[in-house]
Design a protein around this motif. Structure first.
Motif, short mmCIF file in Angstrom:
data_model
loop_
_atom_site.label_atom_id
_atom_site.label_comp_id
_atom_site.label_asym_id
_atom_site.label_seq_id
_atom_site.Cartn_x
_atom_site.Cartn_y
_atom_site.Cartn_z
N CYS A 1 14.55 -1.75 -43.15
CA CYS A 1 15.12 -3.09 -43.33
C CYS A 1 16.35 -3.04 -44.23
O CYS A 1 17.48 -2.97 -43.75
CB CYS A 1 14.09 -4.06 -43.92
SG CYS A 1 12.60 -4.30 -42.93
N ALA B 1 13.84 -2.56 -38.24
CA ALA B 1 13.14 -3.78 -37.81
C ALA B 1 14.05 -4.56 -36.86
O ALA B 1 15.28 -4.57 -37.01
CB ALA B 1 12.78 -4.62 -39.02
N ASP C 1 12.42 -7.81 -50.24
CA ASP C 1 12.03 -7.13 -49.01
C ASP C 1 11.69 -8.16 -47.92
O ASP C 1 10.78 -8.95 -48.09
CB ASP C 1 10.82 -6.24 -49.28
CG ASP C 1 10.53 -5.26 -48.16
OD1 ASP C 1 11.13 -5.38 -47.07
OD2 ASP C 1 9.69 -4.36 -48.37
N TYR D 1 10.51 -7.42 -44.93
CA TYR D 1 9.60 -6.80 -43.97
C TYR D 1 8.54 -7.79 -43.49
O TYR D 1 7.88 -8.46 -44.29
CB TYR D 1 8.94 -5.58 -44.61
CG TYR D 1 8.05 -4.79 -43.70
CD1 TYR D 1 8.54 -4.19 -42.54
CD2 TYR D 1 6.71 -4.61 -44.01
CE1 TYR D 1 7.72 -3.46 -41.71
CE2 TYR D 1 5.88 -3.86 -43.19
CZ TYR D 1 6.39 -3.29 -42.03
OH TYR D 1 5.57 -2.56 -41.21
N ARG D 2 8.41 -7.88 -42.16
CA ARG D 2 7.43 -8.73 -41.48
C ARG D 2 7.60 -10.22 -41.79
O ARG D 2 6.63 -10.98 -41.75
CB ARG D 2 6.00 -8.28 -41.79
CG ARG D 2 5.68 -6.93 -41.19
CD ARG D 2 4.23 -6.60 -41.33
NE ARG D 2 3.93 -5.39 -40.58
CZ ARG D 2 2.81 -4.71 -40.69
NH1 ARG D 2 1.87 -5.11 -41.49
NH2 ARG D 2 2.62 -3.63 -39.96
#
Length: 145
Positions: free
Chosen positions: A14, A46, A114, A116-117
């Motif tokens: 990412c 990602a 972050d 992420y997801r």
């Protein structure tokens, strides 16, 4: 002279690939790389990271995550991490590199969270933060050569 810049994040899918690509686009004559402290080795970036970079005219599709190695530290003139926790971790585990490790948001006194997801909007906010940090570091890098 700052010729070799290394970006670090957690998974290297990412934040650090986005930062690497942004800096390479502005300073193509420098060696810029990225890695993860807990990399998802071999994984592509990602999807949202690819999308938000594509809207900036930069492709990161070819990137594959790699784990940080001692050699990467040795080869780097400057190591840019995404947050204070990562900086403390790197300095504690690689004490000989103190003085070459900084946050990407060092000058603006911010961490790059972050994404992420998380949602595409969060990735967009992350990319915006990275862009601010990269812009500040470009000024510093060019001022010292």
């Amino acid at each position: 002279m700052t010729q070799r810049i290394l970006f670090l994040c957690e998974g290297n899918i990412c934040r650090s690939p986005m930062a690497e690509a942004m800096l390479k686009a502005v300073l193509p004559d420098r060696t810029v790389s990225s890695a993860g402290l807990n990399a998802l080795v071999g994984m592509p970036p990602a999807d949202y990271a690819c999308e938000v970079m594509s809207t900036r005219g930069i492709s990161i599709q070819a990137h594959r995550a790699q784990q940080i190695s001692h050699k990467m530290f040795v080869d780097a003139d400057l190591v840019l991490v995404m947050d204070s926790h990562q900086r403390r971790y790197v300095e504690a585990n690689f004490p000989s590199f103190k003085g070459r490790v900084y946050r990407l948001g060092e000058f603006g006194r911010f961490d790059v969270a972050d994404p992420y997801r998380q949602s595409r909007d969060v990735f967009e906010q992350c990319a915006n933060s990275i862009q601010v940090g990269v812009s500040e570091w470009v000024k510093r890098i060019l001022s010292i050569g």
